[in-house]
Design a protein around this motif. Structure first.
Motif, PDB file in Angstrom:
ATOM      1  N   LEU A 235       0.828  -1.201   0.000  1.00 57.70           N
ATOM      2  CA  LEU A 235       0.000   0.000   0.000  1.00 57.70           C
ATOM      3  C   LEU A 235       0.866   1.255   0.000  1.00 57.70           C
ATOM      4  N   GLU A 236       2.018   1.160   0.646  1.00 54.08           N
ATOM      5  CA  GLU A 236       2.938   2.305   0.653  1.00 54.08           C
ATOM      6  C   GLU A 236       3.389   2.652  -0.755  1.00 54.08           C
ATOM      7  N   ASP A 237       3.660   1.625  -1.570  1.00 57.60           N
ATOM      8  CA  ASP A 237       4.074   1.852  -2.957  1.00 57.60           C
ATOM      9  C   ASP A 237       2.990   2.612  -3.721  1.00 57.60           C
ATOM     10  N   LEU A 238       1.751   2.150  -3.581  1.00 53.27           N
ATOM     11  CA  LEU A 238       0.649   2.752  -4.329  1.00 53.27           C
ATOM     12  C   LEU A 238       0.334   4.158  -3.827  1.00 53.27           C
ATOM     13  N   ALA A 239       0.340   4.331  -2.508  1.00 47.90           N
ATOM     14  CA  ALA A 239       0.052   5.652  -1.941  1.00 47.90           C
ATOM     15  C   ALA A 239       1.088   6.679  -2.391  1.00 47.90           C
ATOM     16  N   GLU A 240       2.332   6.247  -2.470  1.00 49.87           N
ATOM     17  CA  GLU A 240       3.394   7.155  -2.906  1.00 49.87           C
ATOM     18  C   GLU A 240       3.198   7.561  -4.365  1.00 49.87           C
ATOM     19  N   GLU A 241       2.687   6.645  -5.178  1.00 49.36           N
ATOM     20  CA  GLU A 241       2.475   6.942  -6.592  1.00 49.36           C
ATOM     21  C   GLU A 241       1.461   8.069  -6.794  1.00 49.36           C
ATOM     22  N   ILE A 242       0.428   8.110  -5.933  1.00 51.15           N
ATOM     23  CA  ILE A 242      -0.630   9.113  -6.123  1.00 51.15           C
ATOM     24  C   ILE A 242      -0.576  10.219  -5.072  1.00 51.15           C
ATOM     25  N   HIS A 243       0.456  10.204  -4.233  1.00 50.53           N
ATOM     26  CA  HIS A 243       0.711  11.271  -3.254  1.00 50.53           C
ATOM     27  C   HIS A 243      -0.444  11.439  -2.261  1.00 50.53           C
ATOM     28  N   LEU A 244      -0.936  10.303  -1.769  1.00 53.91           N
ATOM     29  CA  LEU A 244      -1.936  10.293  -0.698  1.00 53.91           C
ATOM     30  C   LEU A 244      -1.469   9.339   0.388  1.00 53.91           C
ATOM     31  N   CYS A 245      -2.074   9.422   1.562  1.00 48.58           N
ATOM     32  CA  CYS A 245      -1.758   8.464   2.612  1.00 48.58           C
ATOM     33  C   CYS A 245      -2.406   7.117   2.285  1.00 48.58           C
ATOM     34  N   ARG A 246      -2.007   6.066   2.967  1.00 45.72           N
ATOM     35  CA  ARG A 246      -2.509   4.718   2.680  1.00 45.72           C
ATOM     36  C   ARG A 246      -4.018   4.627   2.841  1.00 45.72           C
ATOM     37  N   SER A 247      -4.543   5.149   3.958  1.00 42.20           N
ATOM     38  CA  SER A 247      -5.980   5.020   4.222  1.00 42.20           C
ATOM     39  C   SER A 247      -6.812   5.763   3.177  1.00 42.20           C
ATOM     40  N   GLU A 248      -6.375   6.971   2.784  1.00 44.38           N
ATOM     41  CA  GLU A 248      -7.119   7.733   1.785  1.00 44.38           C
ATOM     42  C   GLU A 248      -7.028   7.070   0.413  1.00 44.38           C
ATOM     43  N   SER A 249      -5.885   6.469   0.106  1.00 40.99           N
ATOM     44  CA  SER A 249      -5.737   5.740  -1.162  1.00 40.99           C
ATOM     45  C   SER A 249      -6.724   4.579  -1.224  1.00 40.99           C
ATOM     46  N   CYS A 250      -6.849   3.857  -0.116  1.00 40.45           N
ATOM     47  CA  CYS A 250      -7.779   2.719  -0.058  1.00 40.45           C
ATOM     48  C   CYS A 250      -9.223   3.185  -0.209  1.00 40.45           C
ATOM     49  N   ARG A 251      -9.582   4.273   0.486  1.00 39.67           N
ATOM     50  CA  ARG A 251     -10.950   4.785   0.407  1.00 39.67           C
ATOM     51  C   ARG A 251     -11.281   5.262  -1.003  1.00 39.67           C
ATOM     52  N   LEU A 252     -10.328   5.970  -1.633  1.00 45.92           N
ATOM     53  CA  LEU A 252     -10.545   6.464  -2.993  1.00 45.92           C
ATOM     54  C   LEU A 252     -10.768   5.312  -3.958  1.00 45.92           C
ATOM     55  N   PHE A 253      -9.920   4.300  -3.881  1.00 46.98           N
ATOM     56  CA  PHE A 253     -10.028   3.170  -4.798  1.00 46.98           C
ATOM     57  C   PHE A 253     -11.348   2.430  -4.587  1.00 46.98           C
ATOM     58  N   LYS A 254     -11.714   2.186  -3.342  1.00 47.15           N
ATOM     59  CA  LYS A 254     -12.961   1.462  -3.058  1.00 47.15           C
ATOM     60  C   LYS A 254     -14.168   2.260  -3.535  1.00 47.15           C
ATOM     61  N   ARG A 255     -14.138   3.577  -3.362  1.00 45.21           N
ATOM     62  CA  ARG A 255     -15.265   4.413  -3.771  1.00 45.21           C
ATOM     63  C   ARG A 255     -15.445   4.399  -5.280  1.00 45.21           C
ATOM     64  N   TYR A 256     -14.354   4.436  -6.016  1.00 42.90           N
ATOM     65  CA  TYR A 256     -14.439   4.480  -7.470  1.00 42.90           C
ATOM     66  C   TYR A 256     -14.616   3.101  -8.105  1.00 42.90           C
ATOM     67  N   MET A 257     -13.967   2.097  -7.548  1.00 45.13           N
ATOM     68  CA  MET A 257     -13.876   0.798  -8.205  1.00 45.13           C
ATOM     69  C   MET A 257     -14.821  -0.255  -7.633  1.00 45.13           C
ATOM     70  N   ASN A 258     -15.469   0.059  -6.514  1.00 40.36           N
ATOM     71  CA  ASN A 258     -16.383  -0.888  -5.872  1.00 40.36           C
ATOM     72  C   ASN A 258     -15.699  -2.193  -5.466  1.00 40.36           C
ATOM     73  N   GLU A 259     -14.417  -2.149  -5.258  1.00 43.71           N
ATOM     74  CA  GLU A 259     -13.661  -3.272  -4.722  1.00 43.71           C
ATOM     75  C   GLU A 259     -12.385  -2.721  -4.101  1.00 43.71           C
ATOM     76  N   THR A 260     -11.772  -3.509  -3.221  1.00 41.22           N
ATOM     77  CA  THR A 260     -10.556  -3.039  -2.564  1.00 41.22           C
ATOM     78  C   THR A 260      -9.355  -3.161  -3.499  1.00 41.22           C
ATOM     79  N   ILE A 261      -8.287  -2.467  -3.150  1.00 42.60           N
ATOM     80  CA  ILE A 261      -7.049  -2.581  -3.923  1.00 42.60           C
ATOM     81  C   ILE A 261      -6.562  -4.024  -3.902  1.00 42.60           C
ATOM     82  N   PHE A 262      -6.657  -4.674  -2.737  1.00 40.46           N
ATOM     83  CA  PHE A 262      -6.215  -6.065  -2.614  1.00 40.46           C
ATOM     84  C   PHE A 262      -7.017  -6.970  -3.543  1.00 40.46           C
ATOM     85  N   ASP A 263      -8.344  -6.815  -3.573  1.00 41.99           N
ATOM     86  CA  ASP A 263      -9.186  -7.660  -4.429  1.00 41.99           C
ATOM     87  C   ASP A 263      -8.841  -7.456  -5.902  1.00 41.99           C
TER      88      ASP A 263
END
Length: 318
Positions: A235-263
């Protein structure tokens, strides 16, 4: 099969030709390895018309449950994906066409007044066509006409193949249409006119900026996963790519994609593994390593969870 994309998730498939930039393509989710097609985008506009069954069709952050007789407008350059719904399968017509088929040439009045206001509005990434409104019913009627044109085109292709192979062409039904290209353009222009007249295409700069920023962040995450799926991804790798913290990156992805980053990561790795499984020289352990799984046991468990059977069973089915 699976949709072929490049490292930026753009579909590689050719949609029509320069002379006729339209592709009328009958599709079925069962034709895809995982009964779904992965996230991708293309410069062409895409119209979908469901012939039978149901498809869960997602465009950016919006998930649609398209049923038989319904349609969808997917704007140019937007991310979209499709999955099997409650039915066993879904058959649908995909109509992809370049915007210039509507406006003719660059900087024309058609492009400036009627096409660009819709193409350039990020709030109009998609439109769900149902029978609830009269103008949408008219759109669906035009999609039915396009389906008929596709059937005519298919019959013509079959006739040409029969003639080339020496088969008696008289045995095949005469379905020639000398105006197929004109009829297709009329239907697509009619659909576009109905959209232009009935959908609010006014732009709000502040809202557009937020939509565009979030969409680009999602694209960045997906691109990073698709380019690095064979390696450990945190998650640190992905958060760094989009310049957000880990928790906000997860929330953004779930809100847009209707699934978690892990899934999403697990599903993408499983889908990529299918092409390696077809290579019988590779062991299950080899395949697991190639798509980023630490152990073959974990790979097999995740494979079965998604596909409903093991990698070895998949090989026997091929």
């Amino acid at each position: 099969m699976q949709i072929q994309i490049d490292k930026e998730q753009k579909e590689i498939k050719k949609h029509g030709s320069y002379e006729f930039p339209v592709l009328l393509s009958p599709e079925a989710l069962s034709n895809f390895d995982t009964e779904s097609f992965q996230w991708h985008w293309h410069t062409e506009i895409e119209l979908t018309f469901v012939l039978d069954g149901m498809i869960e069709y997602q465009v950016n952050e919006t998930l649609y449950h398209l049923k038989e007789g319904e349609g969808l407008f997917c704007n140019t350059n937007v991310l979209h994906a499709g999955h099997k719904g409650e039915t066993k399968d879904c058959r649908y017509l995909s109509v992809t066409f370049h915007p210039r088929f509507l406006y003719g040439y660059g900087s024309s009045a058609m492009q400036r007044k009627y096409v660009n206001p819709i193409l350039n509005n990020p709030r109009l990434s998609s439109i769900h066509f149902t029978n609830q409104e009269k103008w949408m019913q008219q759109v669906l009627e035009q999609l039915k006409k396009l389906q008929q044109l596709q059937q005519i085109q298919e019959a013509e292709d079959n006739r040409s193949e029969a003639q080339d192979s020496g088969t008696d062409a008289l045995e095949m039904p005469d379905s020639k249409s000398n105006t197929l290209e004109i009829d297709a353009q009329i239907s697509l222009l009619t659909i576009w006119k109905l959209i232009f007249e009935n959908v609010n295409h006014e732009r709000t700069e502040a809202t557009e900026a937020g939509v565009t920023r979030d969409t680009e962040r999602i694209r960045t995450i997906i691109a990073y996963i698709q380019q690095n799926y064979m390696d450990p991804i945190s998650l640190e790798d992905l958060a760094e790519e989009i310049h957000l913290c880990r928790s906000e990156s997860c929330r953004l992805f779930k809100r847009y994609m209707n699934e978690t980053i892990f899934d999403y990561l697990m599903r993408f790795r499983i889908e990529k593994s299918l092409e390696f499984l077809r290579d019988r020289s590779l062991s299950i352990t080899d395949v697991a390593e190639k798509v980023g799984f630490a152990t073959p046991g974990y790979y097999s468990r995740m494979f079965r969870q998604l596909m409903g059977y093991t990698p070895r069973m998949y090989r026997k089915r091929e």
